[in-house]
Write a protein that holds these residues in place. Structure first.
Motif, PDB file in Angstrom:
ATOM      1  N   GLN A 136       0.837  -1.203   0.000  1.00 21.42           N
ATOM      2  CA  GLN A 136       0.000   0.000   0.000  1.00 21.42           C
ATOM      3  C   GLN A 136       0.868   1.247   0.000  1.00 21.42           C
ATOM      4  O   GLN A 136       1.165   1.795   1.047  1.00 21.42           O
ATOM      5  CB  GLN A 136      -0.887   0.009   1.238  1.00 21.42           C
ATOM      6  N   CYS A 137       1.298   1.682  -1.159  1.00 25.54           N
ATOM      7  CA  CYS A 137       2.095   2.900  -1.264  1.00 25.54           C
ATOM      8  C   CYS A 137       1.226   4.033  -1.794  1.00 25.54           C
ATOM      9  O   CYS A 137       0.044   3.842  -2.087  1.00 25.54           O
ATOM     10  CB  CYS A 137       3.291   2.681  -2.181  1.00 25.54           C
ATOM     11  N   LYS A 138       1.835   5.185  -1.934  1.00 28.24           N
ATOM     12  CA  LYS A 138       1.112   6.358  -2.424  1.00 28.24           C
ATOM     13  C   LYS A 138       0.391   6.019  -3.728  1.00 28.24           C
ATOM     14  O   LYS A 138       0.952   5.411  -4.623  1.00 28.24           O
ATOM     15  CB  LYS A 138       2.093   7.499  -2.654  1.00 28.24           C
ATOM     16  N   GLY A 139      -0.872   6.401  -3.802  1.00 31.95           N
ATOM     17  CA  GLY A 139      -1.671   6.137  -4.996  1.00 31.95           C
ATOM     18  C   GLY A 139      -2.208   4.717  -5.061  1.00 31.95           C
ATOM     19  O   GLY A 139      -2.727   4.300  -6.075  1.00 31.95           O
ATOM     20  N   GLY A 140      -2.062   3.952  -3.972  1.00 31.12           N
ATOM     21  CA  GLY A 140      -2.562   2.581  -3.960  1.00 31.12           C
ATOM     22  C   GLY A 140      -1.670   1.607  -4.708  1.00 31.12           C
ATOM     23  O   GLY A 140      -2.042   0.465  -4.924  1.00 31.12           O
ATOM     24  N   ASN A 141      -0.494   2.043  -5.129  1.00 31.10           N
ATOM     25  CA  ASN A 141       0.426   1.192  -5.877  1.00 31.10           C
ATOM     26  C   ASN A 141       1.301   0.369  -4.942  1.00 31.10           C
ATOM     27  O   ASN A 141       1.423   0.656  -3.766  1.00 31.10           O
ATOM     28  CB  ASN A 141       1.334   2.050  -6.776  1.00 31.10           C
ATOM     29  N   ARG A 142       1.936  -0.655  -5.515  1.00 29.57           N
ATOM     30  CA  ARG A 142       2.936  -1.431  -4.785  1.00 29.57           C
ATOM     31  C   ARG A 142       4.296  -0.814  -5.050  1.00 29.57           C
ATOM     32  O   ARG A 142       4.545  -0.277  -6.126  1.00 29.57           O
ATOM     33  CB  ARG A 142       2.925  -2.879  -5.255  1.00 29.57           C
ATOM     34  N   CYS A 143       5.173  -0.866  -4.077  1.00 30.66           N
ATOM     35  CA  CYS A 143       6.525  -0.355  -4.280  1.00 30.66           C
ATOM     36  C   CYS A 143       7.489  -1.176  -3.441  1.00 30.66           C
ATOM     37  O   CYS A 143       7.086  -1.909  -2.546  1.00 30.66           O
ATOM     38  CB  CYS A 143       6.609   1.127  -3.928  1.00 30.66           C
ATOM     39  N   GLY A 144       8.746  -1.061  -3.746  1.00 27.72           N
ATOM     40  CA  GLY A 144       9.744  -1.810  -3.005  1.00 27.72           C
ATOM     41  C   GLY A 144      10.983  -0.975  -2.798  1.00 27.72           C
ATOM     42  O   GLY A 144      11.214   0.019  -3.477  1.00 27.72           O
ATOM     43  N   THR A 145      11.785  -1.401  -1.832  1.00 24.23           N
ATOM     44  CA  THR A 145      13.045  -0.745  -1.549  1.00 24.23           C
ATOM     45  C   THR A 145      14.044  -1.769  -1.057  1.00 24.23           C
ATOM     46  O   THR A 145      13.667  -2.756  -0.430  1.00 24.23           O
ATOM     47  CB  THR A 145      12.860   0.395  -0.519  1.00 24.23           C
ATOM     48  N   SER A 146      15.309  -1.548  -1.380  1.00 20.66           N
ATOM     49  CA  SER A 146      16.371  -2.455  -0.955  1.00 20.66           C
ATOM     50  C   SER A 146      17.423  -1.682  -0.186  1.00 20.66           C
ATOM     51  O   SER A 146      17.657  -0.495  -0.460  1.00 20.66           O
ATOM     52  CB  SER A 146      17.012  -3.112  -2.169  1.00 20.66           C
ATOM     53  N   PHE A 147      18.060  -2.360   0.753  1.00 16.18           N
ATOM     54  CA  PHE A 147      19.138  -1.723   1.522  1.00 16.18           C
ATOM     55  C   PHE A 147      20.044  -2.806   2.080  1.00 16.18           C
ATOM     56  O   PHE A 147      19.629  -3.961   2.239  1.00 16.18           O
ATOM     57  CB  PHE A 147      18.586  -0.824   2.626  1.00 16.18           C
ATOM     58  N   PRO A 148      21.305  -2.455   2.364  1.00 12.54           N
ATOM     59  CA  PRO A 148      22.222  -3.437   2.935  1.00 12.54           C
ATOM     60  C   PRO A 148      21.829  -3.749   4.374  1.00 12.54           C
ATOM     61  O   PRO A 148      21.097  -2.990   5.000  1.00 12.54           O
ATOM     62  CB  PRO A 148      23.580  -2.731   2.879  1.00 12.54           C
TER      63      PRO A 148
END
Length: 93
Positions: A79-91
């Motif tokens: 549930q991201c802004k605008g109802g879209n899916r999003c992802g993030t990566s980090f060490p």
């Protein structure tokens, strides 16, 4: 505001009260208790990813991928802004 959100808001504000920087805020959380461990994990995700507070509580283990070789952590938010899916990566921390 539902009761669970109220509890999270209260715990975060209590943990951050009087802290002027991120390391102090994280160090102020007692990670030896289940609520403290949860607070530390949620606050770490918020600070590391920059996601909105409303996006993080919906995370489940199925949204977490850890690359075996590099230990790169990828989180997929439903549930991201605008109802879209999003992802993030980090060490790893």
């Amino acid at each position: 505001m539902d009761e669970l959100q109220y509890v999270y808001d209260f715990q975060f504000s209590a943990a951050l009260k009087g802290c002027c920087n991120t390391p102090a805020a994280l160090a102020a959380i007692n990670r030896k208790t289940p609520p403290g461990a949860c607070d530390h994990a949620l606050l770490s995700v918020l600070l590391q990813t920059g996601q909105r507070v409303s996006e993080v509580p919906s995370l489940r283990w199925r949204h977490v991928t850890i690359e075996r070789k590099t230990q790169l952590v990828t989180l997929e938010f439903e549930q991201c802004k605008g109802g879209n899916r999003c992802g993030t990566s980090f060490p790893p921390l």
